[in-house]
Design a protein around this motif. Structure first.
Motif, short mmCIF file in Angstrom:
data_model
loop_
_atom_site.label_atom_id
_atom_site.label_comp_id
_atom_site.label_asym_id
_atom_site.label_seq_id
_atom_site.Cartn_x
_atom_site.Cartn_y
_atom_site.Cartn_z
N LYS A 124 -21.51 80.72 -10.91
CA LYS A 124 -22.79 80.65 -10.61
C LYS A 124 -24.07 80.20 -11.14
N THR A 125 -23.99 79.28 -11.99
CA THR A 125 -24.85 78.44 -12.58
C THR A 125 -24.47 77.03 -11.46
N GLY A 126 -23.38 77.03 -11.15
CA GLY A 126 -22.53 76.00 -10.37
C GLY A 126 -23.56 76.32 -8.65
N LEU A 127 -23.50 77.60 -8.44
CA LEU A 127 -24.36 77.58 -7.38
C LEU A 127 -25.99 77.59 -7.11
N ALA A 128 -26.72 77.81 -8.65
CA ALA A 128 -27.62 77.19 -8.81
C ALA A 128 -27.70 76.19 -8.52
N ILE A 129 -27.04 75.68 -8.79
CA ILE A 129 -27.43 73.77 -9.53
C ILE A 129 -27.61 73.32 -7.88
N GLY A 130 -26.75 73.56 -7.09
CA GLY A 130 -26.40 73.77 -5.80
C GLY A 130 -27.93 73.26 -5.18
N VAL A 131 -28.72 75.26 -5.19
CA VAL A 131 -29.64 75.57 -4.55
C VAL A 131 -30.62 75.15 -4.65
N PHE A 132 -31.01 74.66 -6.53
CA PHE A 132 -32.15 74.12 -6.97
C PHE A 132 -31.93 72.65 -6.45
N ALA A 133 -31.35 72.36 -6.18
CA ALA A 133 -30.91 70.33 -5.50
C ALA A 133 -31.65 70.43 -4.59
N LEU A 134 -30.84 70.91 -3.81
CA LEU A 134 -31.50 71.33 -2.36
C LEU A 134 -33.22 71.87 -2.04
N ARG A 135 -33.66 72.64 -3.07
CA ARG A 135 -35.05 73.12 -3.09
C ARG A 135 -35.88 71.84 -3.83
N ALA A 136 -35.24 71.56 -4.32
CA ALA A 136 -36.58 70.24 -5.09
C ALA A 136 -36.13 69.75 -4.18
N HIS A 365 -16.73 84.07 -24.35
CA HIS A 365 -17.76 83.99 -24.51
C HIS A 365 -18.65 82.70 -24.14
N GLU A 366 -18.16 83.48 -22.64
CA GLU A 366 -18.61 82.78 -21.22
C GLU A 366 -20.08 82.19 -21.64
N PHE A 367 -20.17 80.89 -21.62
CA PHE A 367 -21.43 80.23 -21.14
C PHE A 367 -21.98 79.29 -20.67
N VAL A 368 -23.48 78.69 -20.45
CA VAL A 368 -23.03 77.35 -20.06
C VAL A 368 -24.64 77.40 -20.92
N TRP A 369 -24.60 75.64 -21.13
CA TRP A 369 -26.07 75.05 -22.07
C TRP A 369 -27.61 74.54 -20.44
N ILE A 370 -28.04 75.35 -20.72
CA ILE A 370 -29.14 75.16 -19.91
C ILE A 370 -29.90 73.86 -19.70
N ASP A 371 -30.05 73.23 -20.92
CA ASP A 371 -30.78 71.87 -19.98
C ASP A 371 -29.78 71.24 -19.66
N ARG A 372 -28.24 70.99 -20.29
CA ARG A 372 -27.28 70.29 -18.80
C ARG A 372 -27.15 70.54 -17.91
N ALA A 373 -27.58 72.16 -17.52
CA ALA A 373 -27.31 72.31 -15.79
C ALA A 373 -28.59 71.25 -15.50
N VAL A 374 -30.15 71.48 -16.29
CA VAL A 374 -30.43 71.30 -15.11
C VAL A 374 -30.60 69.64 -14.57
N GLU A 375 -29.70 69.03 -15.68
CA GLU A 375 -29.15 67.45 -15.98
C GLU A 375 -28.26 67.94 -14.46
N ARG A 376 -27.58 68.32 -14.93
CA ARG A 376 -27.28 68.51 -13.55
C ARG A 376 -27.43 68.29 -11.53
N VAL A 377 -28.97 69.10 -11.91
CA VAL A 377 -29.86 69.55 -10.18
C VAL A 377 -30.04 68.03 -10.35
N ALA A 378 -30.36 67.21 -11.07
CA ALA A 378 -30.90 65.89 -11.07
C ALA A 378 -29.25 65.25 -10.71
N LEU A 379 -28.13 65.35 -10.91
CA LEU A 379 -27.67 64.11 -10.95
C LEU A 379 -27.17 64.46 -8.78
N LEU A 380 -26.83 65.56 -8.99
CA LEU A 380 -26.77 66.11 -7.71
C LEU A 380 -27.43 65.86 -6.25
#
Length: 387
Positions: A124-136, A365-380
């Motif tokens: 679901k973080t992957g979906l958010a990365i896609g959405v926010f890359a398009l929004r940005a 223990h499923e989790f994501v690093w938030i700052d790394r996800a933010v970086e992925r938005v910029a990459l995408l």
């Protein structure tokens, strides 16, 4: 658009700056998606997350279509107005492996720079990365280099049985596919290779008889299956990474009856299409050795490998250049499991693992690093603006 961003930098740098402002909204959006429990096997549960994604992608300016499923919750196709052949494809899935009620034991938590909860990492973080890359990109007035089409299915975790034809059709008309599955390992490696998967059912028919009074009149399907399993196992090739796993065996009726039937399920993993063809030929070429028995092999599922082809390498190298613009170090890696990227790679340049960096796919223990996800938005965002 491949020109500079709003502040004179590259598009990736501009998106990175915008995401600094949107960080809290981004975290809230991920949390919202994770709280919408959406197991693959309970299609009715997917209405909530589907509604959120539909509204959000519409706000970004995409035309969103819901394609109903037969046994699934259906799939979303969000297109830029006028998107046609040559479009770039974003791929993700809204379903998870977690049953309804998991949130009671694994509530969404944000602490120490991490966000945890069922489905947060996968994906679901992957979906958010896609959405926010398009929004940005929209917020910054930056056009994607190629019109984006965002495909989100609801049956990936069970092998994409309904959505596979849709994915293949979209990939055939796309110049590239960017797959938002989680990254590989704590280093966040992108996936430039995935193993292909084959699943086979091997059925042996024999002839029943009383094991004490007339064993010679019988033909043991179990005995033949045992011989066949040895031959199946020898098809494996550790040198090329080809593995064969007999995961389930059934057969016989009673201890004092010569078995009239027996079967097994075979899981195959290969790095190349050539190996997949070799294994398929070997399995369909099995011949019985026990007189009076017959072997029937059925291919239950097949998904070709995501290979490190020249076009996939070119897309990976593009990602390296974009990552360099925002000071992000990237490495590539290989995964033994498959994804919908295996499907798109058969038809267009594909890069996988552009989603979350974290750990615990399908684990408590499923989790994501938030700052790394933010970086992925910029990459995408940078990749989406590439020609």
């Amino acid at each position: 658009m491949t020109g500079p961003g709003a502040n004179g930098g590259t598009p990736a740098q501009a998106v990175s700056g915008r995401m600094t402002e949107l960080r809290d909204e981004f975290v809230d959006f991920i949390s919202q998606l994770v709280r919408e429990e959406s197991p693959s096997t309970e299609p009715e549960t997917q209405r909530g997350i589907r509604a959120i994604l539909t509204e959000t992608l519409s706000d970004v300016g995409l035309d969103v279509e819901h394609i109903p499923g037969r046994a699934s919750g259906g799939h979303l196709v969000a297109r830029s107005p006028g998107a046609a052949d040559g479009a770039q494809l974003l791929v993700g899935h809204m379903d998870t492996v977690w049953p309804v009620g998991t949130l009671r034991e694994m509530p969404v938590r944000v602490a120490d720079g991490c966000l945890s909860g069922p489905g947060a990492f996968d994906m679901k973080t992957g979906l958010a990365i896609g959405v926010f890359a398009l929004r940005a990109l929209r917020d910054l007035g930056l056009d994607a280099g190629v019109a984006p089409v965002f495909f989100i299915n609801s049956d990936e975790e069970i092998g994409s049985p309904e959505s596979e034809p849709l994915i293949r059709d979209l990939a055939r008309g796309a110049s590239r596919a960017l797959v938002l599955e989680p990254a590989l390992g704590p280093g966040g490696r992108l996936k430039t290779r995935r193993k292909g998967i084959g699943q086979y059912h091997v059925e042996v028919a024999g002839r029943s008889s009383h094991a004490g009074l007339a064993p010679e009149d019988g033909a043991s399907a179990i005995l033949e299956l045992a011989h066949a399993i040895r031959r199946i196992d020898r098809l494996a090739d550790p040198g090329t990474g080809t593995t064969m796993n007999i995961g389930l065996i059934k057969g016989g009726s009673r201890p004092n009856v010569v078995a009239a039937s027996a079967n097994c399920e075979v899981d195959v993993r290969v790095w190349t299409a050539a190996e997949a063809d070799r294994i398929r030929e070997g399995l369909f070429g099995l011949e019985p050795t026990v007189p009076g028995t017959q072997i029937t092999v059925t291919e239950v599922a097949r998904r070709g490998p995501l290979e490190r082809t020249p076009r996939n390498v070119a897309l990976w190298e593009r990602a390296l250049r974009v990552a360099g613009e925002i000071g992000l170090e990237l490495e590539e890696g290989s995964a033994g499991g498959g994804s919908d990227g295996n499907l798109t790679s058969q038809h267009t340049a594909t890069l996988d693992g552009l989603g979350a960096v974290g750990d615990g796919a399908h684990a408590r223990h499923e989790f994501v690093w938030i700052d790394r996800a933010v970086e992925r938005v910029a990459l995408l965002g940078g990749l989406l603006t590439a020609p």
